[in-house]
Design an enzyme around this catalytic site. Sequence first.
Site, PDB file in Angstrom:
ATOM      1  N   LYS A  22       0.847  -1.205   0.000  1.00 39.16           N
ATOM      2  CA  LYS A  22       0.000   0.000   0.000  1.00 39.16           C
ATOM      3  C   LYS A  22       0.878   1.250   0.000  1.00 39.16           C
ATOM      4  O   LYS A  22       0.664   2.177  -0.777  1.00 39.16           O
ATOM      5  CB  LYS A  22      -0.879   0.000   1.249  1.00 39.16           C
ATOM      6  CG  LYS A  22      -1.555   1.329   1.553  1.00 39.16           C
ATOM      7  CD  LYS A  22      -2.487   1.276   2.736  1.00 39.16           C
ATOM      8  CE  LYS A  22      -1.809   1.484   4.045  1.00 39.16           C
ATOM      9  NZ  LYS A  22      -1.513   2.889   4.398  1.00 39.16           N
ATOM     10  N   ASN A  23       1.917   1.244   0.861  1.00 39.76           N
ATOM     11  CA  ASN A  23       2.711   2.464   1.043  1.00 39.76           C
ATOM     12  C   ASN A  23       3.768   2.673  -0.037  1.00 39.76           C
ATOM     13  O   ASN A  23       4.499   3.661   0.004  1.00 39.76           O
ATOM     14  CB  ASN A  23       3.321   2.490   2.448  1.00 39.76           C
ATOM     15  CG  ASN A  23       2.236   2.659   3.508  1.00 39.76           C
ATOM     16  OD1 ASN A  23       1.089   2.968   3.185  1.00 39.76           O
ATOM     17  ND2 ASN A  23       2.581   2.405   4.753  1.00 39.76           N
ATOM     18  N   ARG A  92      -4.998  10.426   4.512  1.00 39.33           N
ATOM     19  CA  ARG A  92      -4.045  11.510   4.639  1.00 39.33           C
ATOM     20  C   ARG A  92      -2.924  11.437   3.615  1.00 39.33           C
ATOM     21  O   ARG A  92      -2.281  12.433   3.323  1.00 39.33           O
ATOM     22  CB  ARG A  92      -3.424  11.537   6.023  1.00 39.33           C
ATOM     23  CG  ARG A  92      -3.746  10.406   6.945  1.00 39.33           C
ATOM     24  CD  ARG A  92      -2.953  10.400   8.200  1.00 39.33           C
ATOM     25  NE  ARG A  92      -1.936  11.411   8.186  1.00 39.33           N
ATOM     26  CZ  ARG A  92      -2.164  12.670   8.511  1.00 39.33           C
ATOM     27  NH1 ARG A  92      -3.374  13.039   8.835  1.00 39.33           N
ATOM     28  NH2 ARG A  92      -1.178  13.549   8.474  1.00 39.33           N
ATOM     29  N   CYS A 116      -5.428  12.122  12.925  1.00 38.00           N
ATOM     30  CA  CYS A 116      -5.999  10.769  12.792  1.00 38.00           C
ATOM     31  C   CYS A 116      -5.843  10.104  14.153  1.00 38.00           C
ATOM     32  O   CYS A 116      -5.228  10.630  15.068  1.00 38.00           O
ATOM     33  CB  CYS A 116      -5.322  10.022  11.663  1.00 38.00           C
ATOM     34  SG  CYS A 116      -3.913   9.068  12.140  1.00 38.00           S
ATOM     35  N   ARG A 121      -0.054  14.053  13.451  1.00 33.48           N
ATOM     36  CA  ARG A 121       0.499  13.821  12.102  1.00 33.48           C
ATOM     37  C   ARG A 121       0.574  15.122  11.282  1.00 33.48           C
ATOM     38  O   ARG A 121      -0.024  15.258  10.224  1.00 33.48           O
ATOM     39  CB  ARG A 121      -0.296  12.743  11.388  1.00 33.48           C
ATOM     40  CG  ARG A 121      -0.300  11.492  12.244  1.00 33.48           C
ATOM     41  CD  ARG A 121      -0.783  10.276  11.584  1.00 33.48           C
ATOM     42  NE  ARG A 121       0.056   9.843  10.472  1.00 33.48           N
ATOM     43  CZ  ARG A 121      -0.322   8.857   9.656  1.00 33.48           C
ATOM     44  NH1 ARG A 121      -1.489   8.286   9.841  1.00 33.48           N
ATOM     45  NH2 ARG A 121       0.457   8.485   8.660  1.00 33.48           N
ATOM     46  N   ASP A 304       4.305   0.188  12.175  1.00 30.72           N
ATOM     47  CA  ASP A 304       3.091  -0.421  11.603  1.00 30.72           C
ATOM     48  C   ASP A 304       2.926  -1.885  11.977  1.00 30.72           C
ATOM     49  O   ASP A 304       1.916  -2.501  11.630  1.00 30.72           O
ATOM     50  CB  ASP A 304       3.106  -0.286  10.074  1.00 30.72           C
ATOM     51  CG  ASP A 304       2.943   1.159   9.647  1.00 30.72           C
ATOM     52  OD1 ASP A 304       3.191   1.468   8.469  1.00 30.72           O
ATOM     53  OD2 ASP A 304       2.607   1.995  10.509  1.00 30.72           O
ATOM     54  N   ARG A 397      -8.848  -0.591   4.484  1.00 31.43           N
ATOM     55  CA  ARG A 397      -8.013   0.473   3.924  1.00 31.43           C
ATOM     56  C   ARG A 397      -6.654  -0.077   3.496  1.00 31.43           C
ATOM     57  O   ARG A 397      -6.057   0.412   2.546  1.00 31.43           O
ATOM     58  CB  ARG A 397      -7.776   1.567   4.965  1.00 31.43           C
ATOM     59  CG  ARG A 397      -9.008   2.334   5.346  1.00 31.43           C
ATOM     60  CD  ARG A 397      -8.635   3.513   6.183  1.00 31.43           C
ATOM     61  NE  ARG A 397      -7.536   4.251   5.552  1.00 31.43           N
ATOM     62  CZ  ARG A 397      -6.959   5.291   6.106  1.00 31.43           C
ATOM     63  NH1 ARG A 397      -7.348   5.724   7.288  1.00 31.43           N
ATOM     64  NH2 ARG A 397      -5.982   5.924   5.501  1.00 31.43           N
TER      65      ARG A 397
HETATM   66  C1  EPZ Z   1       4.097   6.823   6.660  1.00 34.01           C
HETATM   67  O1  EPZ Z   1       3.283   7.818   7.247  1.00 34.01           O
HETATM   68  C2  EPZ Z   1       3.194   5.615   6.452  1.00 34.01           C
HETATM   69  N1  EPZ Z   1       2.106   5.961   5.527  1.00 34.01           N
HETATM   70  C3  EPZ Z   1       2.613   5.161   7.802  1.00 34.01           C
HETATM   71  O2  EPZ Z   1       1.850   3.993   7.577  1.00 34.01           O
HETATM   72  C4  EPZ Z   1       3.783   4.821   8.731  1.00 34.01           C
HETATM   73  O3  EPZ Z   1       3.278   4.466   9.993  1.00 34.01           O
HETATM   74  C5  EPZ Z   1       4.712   6.037   8.861  1.00 34.01           C
HETATM   75  O4  EPZ Z   1       5.159   6.452   7.553  1.00 34.01           O
HETATM   76  C6  EPZ Z   1       5.942   5.741   9.707  1.00 34.01           C
HETATM   77  O5  EPZ Z   1       6.649   4.677   9.143  1.00 34.01           O
HETATM   78  C7  EPZ Z   1       2.365   5.995   4.203  1.00 34.01           C
HETATM   79  O6  EPZ Z   1       3.481   5.747   3.752  1.00 34.01           O
HETATM   80  C8  EPZ Z   1       1.218   6.332   3.297  1.00 34.01           C
HETATM   81  P1  EPZ Z   1       6.029  10.130   8.889  1.00 34.01           P
HETATM   82  P2  EPZ Z   1       3.836   9.340   7.331  1.00 34.01           P
HETATM   83  O7  EPZ Z   1       5.910  11.423   8.154  1.00 34.01           O
HETATM   84  O8  EPZ Z   1       4.730   9.634   6.198  1.00 34.01           O
HETATM   85  C9  EPZ Z   1       6.146  13.341  12.368  1.00 34.01           C
HETATM   86  C10 EPZ Z   1      -0.010   2.592   7.743  1.00 34.01           C
HETATM   87  O9  EPZ Z   1      -0.506   1.990   8.702  1.00 34.01           O
HETATM   88  N2  EPZ Z   1       6.041  14.330  11.300  1.00 34.01           N
HETATM   89  O10 EPZ Z   1       7.224   9.263   8.620  1.00 34.01           O
HETATM   90  O11 EPZ Z   1       2.662  10.204   7.588  1.00 34.01           O
HETATM   91  C11 EPZ Z   1       4.886  12.501  12.496  1.00 34.01           C
HETATM   92  O12 EPZ Z   1       3.944  13.154  13.321  1.00 34.01           O
HETATM   93  C12 EPZ Z   1       0.442   4.019   7.895  1.00 34.01           C
HETATM   94  O13 EPZ Z   1       0.175   2.099   6.603  1.00 34.01           O
HETATM   95  C13 EPZ Z   1       6.078  15.683  11.630  1.00 34.01           C
HETATM   96  O14 EPZ Z   1       6.172  16.056  12.798  1.00 34.01           O
HETATM   97  O15 EPZ Z   1       4.719   9.262   8.653  1.00 34.01           O
HETATM   98  C14 EPZ Z   1       5.402  11.228  13.121  1.00 34.01           C
HETATM   99  O16 EPZ Z   1       5.508  11.403  14.518  1.00 34.01           O
HETATM  100  C15 EPZ Z   1       0.145   4.543   9.287  1.00 34.01           C
HETATM  101  N3  EPZ Z   1       5.996  16.613  10.625  1.00 34.01           N
HETATM  102  C16 EPZ Z   1       6.810  11.087  12.526  1.00 34.01           C
HETATM  103  O17 EPZ Z   1       7.159  12.392  12.030  1.00 34.01           O
HETATM  104  C17 EPZ Z   1       5.871  16.248   9.301  1.00 34.01           C
HETATM  105  O18 EPZ Z   1       5.818  17.143   8.428  1.00 34.01           O
HETATM  106  C18 EPZ Z   1       6.904  10.094  11.376  1.00 34.01           C
HETATM  107  O19 EPZ Z   1       5.890  10.442  10.458  1.00 34.01           O
HETATM  108  C19 EPZ Z   1       5.836  14.872   8.987  1.00 34.01           C
HETATM  109  C20 EPZ Z   1       5.931  13.934  10.000  1.00 34.01           C
END
Ligand code: EPZ
Length: 418
Positions: A22-23, A92, A116, A121, A304, A397
């Site tokens: 998916k990702n 998202r 979420c 996020r 995850d 999803r």
């Molecule tokens: C990706 O989400 C994945 N989704 C998530 O999978 C996964 O849990 C996550 O990466 C971590 O591995 C997709 O790839 C579509 P991040 P993403 O930006 O990119 C903070 C699933 O179950 N952050 O790496 O949204 C954030 O709050 C989903 O398939 C900021 O503060 O995650 C988090 O604490 C759930 N500011 C950390 O960084 C930003 O601008 C990591 O988030 C961006 C992120």
Amino acid sequence: MDKIVIEGGVPLKGTVRVSGAKNAALPVLAATLLARGIHRLHNIPSLRDVETMKKIMSRLGVGFEQEMDTLVVDSTQVVDHEAPYDLVKTMRASILLLGPLLASYGKARISLPGGCAIGARPINLHLKALAEMGVDMHLDRGYINAQAKFLKGAEIFFDIPTVTGTENIMMAAVLARGTTVLRNAAKEPEIQDLAEYLRKMGALIQGAGTDTIVIEGVPELKAVDHAVIPDRIEAGTFMIAAAMTRGDVRIEKCRPEHMTALLEKVESAGAKLDVGQEFIRVLGPETIQSVDIKTLPYPGFPTDLQAQFMAFMCIAEGWSMIRETIFENRFIHVSELRRMGADIEINSNQALVRGKEALLAAPVMATDLRASASLILAGLVAKGGRTEVHRIYHLDRGYEALEKKFRDLGANIWREKE
Ligand code: EPZ
């Protein structure tokens, strides 16, 4: 709304094939906006999130045709640049359209994703990087209005190795004027897969999969074919299920090299593993040893799989400390596991799981995608009747026909209308 019903106690046996990731599919779909033409994508999983992304992109003018297991994407006639709130609020990852739209069309109007269940996020790191590349942005009624005459290469440092942030900026940079350097970039396999696709389109990218990615902007890219990588989180979910039910399962069409953190932990818990090039065979242990985990950016233990591994530790011998360091609220599944008799104590971002002889069947409620999987795993081993997992739209999803795949491995599991 559907629910999934499980009569637990059956050791899983047989072979299961893993679907496309998916990702990886979501950023690859967004990247088709970077080259006008016909893209042929393979191994795209049929998931609710993929359907949502296709719906949003159709509104932009992108055409989709399913030809057997190939998704034909026609990005020749993109006429709009808005991702509406009603769709973005359900997924998202729509934010991944921002980079490609700005790179190809110089403008985008994307609804802010909103929070979420698992955390706030924010996307501040995405927006900060785009501003450094010359994008003008302002917030208007919950939408990001972004425009740029052209994008310029920049030196970007991510405070946190954000996965979609790295993907978004990589896609913005491939058509920018000059060179972009991403430092403290995320290293997930899905990022490497996206870079592979972009390179085939003609992008100049070095270092994807490391914490420093260098992108040389080019004037244009061309539409190409691509097959996305297998879903390491789905494969990991099956590995844990096989170990938990003390079964014997061969997981095919997966990439073990993307799952080293989990392999090590499942082996420490006592499972016997036979690891091939594209398969993993898991023999569950008689006695499950308790194992501590701490979620970290790739290649650390994936957040995850935290909820699924917690369900596993609920029936281990001894105590397991589970630390969630990526999201601030990713223990929602704990209260539902407690309804099944789990003994879990939370202290800030740490959960102490005291393993028990067995979990007990009960009606429970899914709250987010990976929590749903965790509750299904708990149901597969629960004693004393039927476990019902409600609000299963969360599961749809991100997992393709999960209950059918478990049924084919011998589980007593089926879907019912609420
Ligand atoms: C990706 O989400 C994945 N989704 C998530 O999978 C996964 O849990 C996550 O990466 C971590 O591995 C997709 O790839 C579509 P991040 P993403 O930006 O990119 C903070 C699933 O179950 N952050 O790496 O949204 C954030 O709050 C989903 O398939 C900021 O503060 O995650 C988090 O604490 C759930 N500011 C950390 O960084 C930003 O601008 C990591 O988030 C961006 C992120």
